[in-house]
Motif scaffolding. Structure first.
Motif, PDB file in Angstrom:
ATOM      1  N   LEU A  24       0.377  -6.809   3.070  1.00  0.00           N
ATOM      2  CA  LEU A  24      -0.871  -7.533   3.260  1.00  0.00           C
ATOM      3  C   LEU A  24      -0.734  -8.869   2.552  1.00  0.00           C
ATOM      4  O   LEU A  24      -0.358  -8.921   1.379  1.00  0.00           O
ATOM      5  CB  LEU A  24      -2.048  -6.750   2.666  1.00  0.00           C
ATOM      6  N   TYR A  25      -1.006  -9.943   3.273  1.00  0.00           N
ATOM      7  CA  TYR A  25      -0.991 -11.288   2.698  1.00  0.00           C
ATOM      8  C   TYR A  25      -2.414 -11.830   2.687  1.00  0.00           C
ATOM      9  O   TYR A  25      -3.142 -11.677   3.677  1.00  0.00           O
ATOM     10  CB  TYR A  25      -0.131 -12.235   3.542  1.00  0.00           C
ATOM     11  N   ILE A  26      -2.818 -12.428   1.575  1.00  0.00           N
ATOM     12  CA  ILE A  26      -4.116 -13.084   1.502  1.00  0.00           C
ATOM     13  C   ILE A  26      -3.948 -14.437   0.826  1.00  0.00           C
ATOM     14  O   ILE A  26      -2.983 -14.657   0.095  1.00  0.00           O
ATOM     15  CB  ILE A  26      -5.173 -12.240   0.754  1.00  0.00           C
ATOM     16  N   ARG A  27      -4.894 -15.314   1.071  1.00  0.00           N
ATOM     17  CA  ARG A  27      -4.871 -16.609   0.380  1.00  0.00           C
ATOM     18  C   ARG A  27      -4.958 -16.366  -1.120  1.00  0.00           C
ATOM     19  O   ARG A  27      -5.730 -15.523  -1.580  1.00  0.00           O
ATOM     20  CB  ARG A  27      -6.067 -17.456   0.806  1.00  0.00           C
ATOM     21  N   TYR A  28      -4.204 -17.131  -1.878  1.00  0.00           N
ATOM     22  CA  TYR A  28      -4.196 -17.006  -3.326  1.00  0.00           C
ATOM     23  C   TYR A  28      -5.613 -17.152  -3.880  1.00  0.00           C
ATOM     24  O   TYR A  28      -6.339 -18.075  -3.540  1.00  0.00           O
ATOM     25  CB  TYR A  28      -3.284 -18.088  -3.930  1.00  0.00           C
ATOM     26  N   GLY A  29      -6.009 -16.193  -4.699  1.00  0.00           N
ATOM     27  CA  GLY A  29      -7.303 -16.248  -5.368  1.00  0.00           C
ATOM     28  C   GLY A  29      -8.469 -15.732  -4.555  1.00  0.00           C
ATOM     29  O   GLY A  29      -9.589 -15.681  -5.049  1.00  0.00           O
ATOM     30  N   VAL A  76      -1.886  -2.699  -3.804  1.00  0.00           N
ATOM     31  CA  VAL A  76      -1.360  -3.029  -5.125  1.00  0.00           C
ATOM     32  C   VAL A  76      -0.678  -4.398  -5.042  1.00  0.00           C
ATOM     33  O   VAL A  76       0.155  -4.629  -4.149  1.00  0.00           O
ATOM     34  CB  VAL A  76      -0.334  -1.963  -5.580  1.00  0.00           C
ATOM     35  N   PHE A  77      -1.018  -5.278  -5.970  1.00  0.00           N
ATOM     36  CA  PHE A  77      -0.411  -6.609  -5.995  1.00  0.00           C
ATOM     37  C   PHE A  77       1.101  -6.492  -6.125  1.00  0.00           C
ATOM     38  O   PHE A  77       1.607  -5.733  -6.946  1.00  0.00           O
ATOM     39  CB  PHE A  77      -0.975  -7.427  -7.157  1.00  0.00           C
ATOM     40  N   SER A  78       1.815  -7.266  -5.326  1.00  0.00           N
ATOM     41  CA  SER A  78       3.273  -7.266  -5.374  1.00  0.00           C
ATOM     42  C   SER A  78       3.811  -8.592  -5.900  1.00  0.00           C
ATOM     43  O   SER A  78       4.620  -8.612  -6.818  1.00  0.00           O
ATOM     44  CB  SER A  78       3.834  -6.997  -3.979  1.00  0.00           C
ATOM     45  N   SER A  79       3.358  -9.703  -5.306  1.00  0.00           N
ATOM     46  CA  SER A  79       3.888 -10.996  -5.718  1.00  0.00           C
ATOM     47  C   SER A  79       3.052 -12.137  -5.132  1.00  0.00           C
ATOM     48  O   SER A  79       2.207 -11.924  -4.277  1.00  0.00           O
ATOM     49  CB  SER A  79       5.337 -11.156  -5.250  1.00  0.00           C
ATOM     50  N   THR A  80       3.339 -13.328  -5.608  1.00  0.00           N
ATOM     51  CA  THR A  80       2.779 -14.546  -5.032  1.00  0.00           C
ATOM     52  C   THR A  80       3.931 -15.286  -4.390  1.00  0.00           C
ATOM     53  O   THR A  80       4.994 -15.429  -4.999  1.00  0.00           O
ATOM     54  CB  THR A  80       2.123 -15.419  -6.115  1.00  0.00           C
ATOM     55  N   VAL A  81       3.719 -15.730  -3.152  1.00  0.00           N
ATOM     56  CA  VAL A  81       4.779 -16.425  -2.424  1.00  0.00           C
ATOM     57  C   VAL A  81       4.248 -17.759  -1.903  1.00  0.00           C
ATOM     58  O   VAL A  81       3.043 -17.939  -1.736  1.00  0.00           O
ATOM     59  CB  VAL A  81       5.319 -15.572  -1.256  1.00  0.00           C
ATOM     60  N   ASN A 109       0.863  -1.175   0.000  1.00  0.00           N
ATOM     61  CA  ASN A 109       0.000   0.000   0.000  1.00  0.00           C
ATOM     62  C   ASN A 109       0.903   1.229   0.000  1.00  0.00           C
ATOM     63  O   ASN A 109       1.552   1.515   1.010  1.00  0.00           O
ATOM     64  CB  ASN A 109      -0.893  -0.019   1.247  1.00  0.00           C
ATOM     65  N   PRO A 110       0.957   1.968  -1.104  1.00  0.00           N
ATOM     66  CA  PRO A 110       1.823   3.146  -1.168  1.00  0.00           C
ATOM     67  C   PRO A 110       1.514   4.180  -0.087  1.00  0.00           C
ATOM     68  O   PRO A 110       2.391   4.950   0.294  1.00  0.00           O
ATOM     69  CB  PRO A 110       1.559   3.723  -2.557  1.00  0.00           C
ATOM     70  N   LYS A 111       0.299   4.182   0.435  1.00  0.00           N
ATOM     71  CA  LYS A 111      -0.080   5.125   1.491  1.00  0.00           C
ATOM     72  C   LYS A 111       0.413   4.674   2.865  1.00  0.00           C
ATOM     73  O   LYS A 111       0.392   5.461   3.810  1.00  0.00           O
ATOM     74  CB  LYS A 111      -1.599   5.284   1.544  1.00  0.00           C
ATOM     75  N   PRO A 144     -11.108  -3.470   4.043  1.00  0.00           N
ATOM     76  CA  PRO A 144     -11.816  -2.179   3.990  1.00  0.00           C
ATOM     77  C   PRO A 144     -11.256  -1.183   2.974  1.00  0.00           C
ATOM     78  O   PRO A 144     -12.010  -0.527   2.285  1.00  0.00           O
ATOM     79  CB  PRO A 144     -11.667  -1.631   5.408  1.00  0.00           C
ATOM     80  N   ASP A 145      -9.939  -1.056   2.882  1.00  0.00           N
ATOM     81  CA  ASP A 145      -9.331  -0.089   1.961  1.00  0.00           C
ATOM     82  C   ASP A 145      -8.741  -0.797   0.739  1.00  0.00           C
ATOM     83  O   ASP A 145      -7.647  -0.486   0.287  1.00  0.00           O
ATOM     84  CB  ASP A 145      -8.284   0.747   2.687  1.00  0.00           C
TER      85      ASP A 145
END
Length: 67
Positions: free
Chosen positions: A17-22, A35-40, A9-11, A29-30
């Motif tokens: 932020l990590y979320i489950r793939y897909g 912005v997507f960075s990568s898949t790990v 988040n540039p702000k 909330p925001d």
């Protein structure tokens, strides 16, 4: 192995932020600020964050400031 998507988040410099793939950002909330960075692979994420992702579907990580 679980894949995890990482967002920045540039702000909010230094916050990841990590979320489950897909899963998508609909529960965040925001969501428009991230912005997507990568898949790990889950092995690249600390166990505590993996546990939180399993419970809630996402987790935040504050990175230390650069030296």
């Amino acid at each position: 192995m679980l894949e995890i998507e990482c967002f920045i988040n540039p702000k909010k410099p230094g916050l990841l932020l990590y979320i489950r793939y897909g899963t998508g950002l609909s529960a965040i909330p925001d969501a428009a600020d991230w912005v997507f960075s990568s898949t790990v692979a889950d092995t690249e994420v600390p166990q505590a964050l993996q546990d939180e992702i399993s419970r809630t579907g996402h987790a935040y990580q504050q990175l230390p400031p650069p030296e």
